[in-house]
Design an enzyme around this catalytic site. Sequence first.
Site, PDB file in Angstrom:
ATOM      1  N   ARG A 127     -55.666  68.859  50.553  1.00 23.49           N
ATOM      2  CA  ARG A 127     -55.187  68.809  49.165  1.00 23.49           C
ATOM      3  C   ARG A 127     -54.427  67.510  48.869  1.00 23.49           C
ATOM      4  O   ARG A 127     -53.617  67.463  47.945  1.00 23.49           O
ATOM      5  CB  ARG A 127     -54.275  70.009  48.893  1.00 23.49           C
ATOM      6  CG  ARG A 127     -54.952  71.348  49.152  1.00 23.49           C
ATOM      7  CD  ARG A 127     -53.967  72.495  48.999  1.00 23.49           C
ATOM      8  NE  ARG A 127     -54.596  73.776  49.314  1.00 23.49           N
ATOM      9  CZ  ARG A 127     -53.963  74.952  49.258  1.00 23.49           C
ATOM     10  NH1 ARG A 127     -52.676  74.987  48.908  1.00 23.49           N
ATOM     11  NH2 ARG A 127     -54.595  76.072  49.561  1.00 23.49           N
ATOM     12  N   CYS A 146     -61.778  55.957  34.058  1.00 26.42           N
ATOM     13  CA  CYS A 146     -63.105  55.833  34.675  1.00 26.42           C
ATOM     14  C   CYS A 146     -63.035  56.233  36.147  1.00 26.42           C
ATOM     15  O   CYS A 146     -63.855  57.000  36.628  1.00 26.42           O
ATOM     16  CB  CYS A 146     -63.621  54.404  34.534  1.00 26.42           C
ATOM     17  SG  CYS A 146     -63.948  53.913  32.828  1.00 26.42           S
ATOM     18  N   SER A 167     -67.534  56.865  35.615  1.00 26.00           N
ATOM     19  CA  SER A 167     -68.268  55.847  34.867  1.00 26.00           C
ATOM     20  C   SER A 167     -68.068  54.520  35.566  1.00 26.00           C
ATOM     21  O   SER A 167     -66.926  54.079  35.733  1.00 26.00           O
ATOM     22  CB  SER A 167     -67.758  55.782  33.424  1.00 26.00           C
ATOM     23  OG  SER A 167     -68.397  54.747  32.696  1.00 26.00           O
TER      24      SER A 167
END
Length: 264
Positions: A127, A146, A167
């Site tokens: 985690r 992004c 992206s």
Amino acid sequence: MKQYLDFLKLVKNIGVYKTDRTNTGTTSMFGYQMRFDLSKGFPLVTTKHVHLPSVVYELLWFLNGDTNIKYLQDNGVRIWNEWADENGDLGPVYGTQWRHWKNIKDKSIDQISKVVEQIKNTPNSRRIIVSAWNVGELENMALPPCHVFFQFYVADGKLSCQLYQRSADIFLGVPFNIASYSLLTHMMAQQCDLEVGDFIWSGGDCHIYSNHYKQVEIQLSRTPKALATLKIKRKPENIFDYSFEDFEFVNYIFDAPIKAPVAI
């Protein structure tokens, strides 16, 4: 950086044409991964010049929790200028989410301090994660993140990091992102008394903008050189106290810059 050139070539050759938010048009591919062994050199693209002040100062800016471009501009970094408002503000982008994530009780969570503590005290945890994708604040951001999510992993005394980038502007953005998170991994490893392991870059919508096609051809015609090495000159008291002068990129040999427009 043969991995990067192979990636660029693959998307150029098999990507599909898509329209996009900026109305520029892209050649796009969904899903790709690159792995860099940080013990074998620092992954800076050599087939064009990467502006290191932009990489370093932006990362320090993120770590400071800052979201106003004044600090960047004062240090000659202009990569966020197009998205800032008239006061230089960007809204609750990376710095806010990394250092001041608001929970449902409106309390601030410092994700960076938390992962340092986890790496030191619970290194086997699955985690050890930082997320910049805060759905409740996306509409207030000048640009949604992004590079949205990264995870650290400790094994055999080495620290590795994997980034997920939803992206990916392969020509302009990805070389910066690889360098930035590789640098962060080195800094975290030093703070936690670990060696560096791998940096893994994972991309979602991986694209070449249509106004970068000529630049991509130029870059693919060049031969990659040996990787630079990173020297960190001192160990600050904590992850937030590094300065630009603490980093030296040794033997960074590169080809000439290749200019290209940014899609806004």
